[in-house]
Design a protein around this motif. Structure first.
Motif: not given
Ligand SMILES: O=C(O)CCC(=O)C(=O)O
Length: 259
Positions: A53-57, A116-124, A178-185
């Motif tokens: 949940q959250g404000d990322y979408l 299928g849900a997204a995961f906003p960018m984060h560290q674990d 944003p998710i687009s700041s990463g590289v897709p694996c």
């Protein structure tokens, strides 16, 4: 066997995609186990969506999204125990983390088609902080993944930034990251993506017509101790390789105990 070049890549970039860790027949067995697990979960009182949940979408979009995110799947089906102890996986962990490899937790991340849900960018890191930051994850791919079906994105080298402030300790500011700041694996079934718990990562919505099934195995060096008693789960502490140099008593909860 993991090469010294792959180890260097991991140390430099904080992630590594290893091809063909699981053979096609092994992937097929695990897919069947996932499908059976989800049917059994759906028939139980424990079935629910675990979408973040959250404000990322926007809220209207968020409420449509579904994530089947179950922990400790090895307690339901021995195929998952075999998956965790697969020699190719264990050797890769030992190559990247060192000889002694200890299980932290396992979870299934299934993104259903179209929603299928997204995961906003984060560290674990904020979820289970440790002293030495050896904690790392293997994301075992049971399907081919790409941007359309919600593959994992990582920011190369971001593990070197150290722990960053998260929104309510869950995810990074989605405007800054944003998710687009990463590289897709982009990966195929049987491939495993490894990354450190400080590496910034996330994944977009699965908008394809196919399910995306990944299983995550999180491990640490047993001498890297938690700084908080959070995220304690069954099976935590199981040695996957080497020994635990700290001879201690394990309690049922996994919490540190001296008596
Ligand atoms: O499987 C995914 O798409 C991402 C999972 C993730 O980011 C996590 O569990 O921390």
């Amino acid at each position: 066997m993991i090469t010294s070049e792959q180890v260097r890549f991991y140390q430099e970039n904080g992630y590594l995609l290893v091809k063909g860790v699981y053979a096609a027949e092994e992937v097929e067995i695990l897919r069947n186990s996932v499908d059976m697990f989800l049917k059994r979960a759906a028939a139980s009182r424990f079935d629910r969506s675990h979408a973040w949940q959250g404000d990322y979408l926007p809220p209207e979009e968020l409420k449509k999204l579904v994530l089947k995110g179950f922990h400790d799947v090895q307690y339901h089906d021995a195929q998952f125990t075999r998956m965790i102890l697969h020699p190719n996986l264990v050797q890769a962990f030992a190559g990247l983390i060192g000889e002694n490899v200890q299980l932290h937790h396992v979870k299934m991340m299934v993104k259903p088609p179209e929603k299928g849900a997204a995961f906003p960018m984060h560290q674990d890191y904020p979820y289970f902080p440790h002293e030495k930051h050896t904690m790392m994850l293997a994301s075992i791919h049971l399907d081919t993944t790409n941007e359309e079906n919600g593959c994992v994105f990582v920011i190369p080298g971001s593990h070197k930034l150290g722990p960053l402030p998260h929104v309510g300790s869950y995810y990074l500011n989605h405007k800054e990251y944003p998710i687009s700041s990463g590289v897709p694996c982009i990966a195929e079934a049987g491939d495993v993506l490894f990354f450190n718990y400080l590496t910034i990562h996330g994944s977009p919505v699965n908008s394809s017509s196919h399910t995306r099934r990944n299983i995550l195995v999180q491990v640490r060096d047993p001498e890297d101790l938690p700084t908080k008693d959070t995220h304690v789960s069954w099976g935590q502490g199981l040695m996957l390789n080497g020994i635990n140099p700290i001879f201690r008593k394990y309690t049922y909860t996994g919490k540190l105990s001296d008596d």
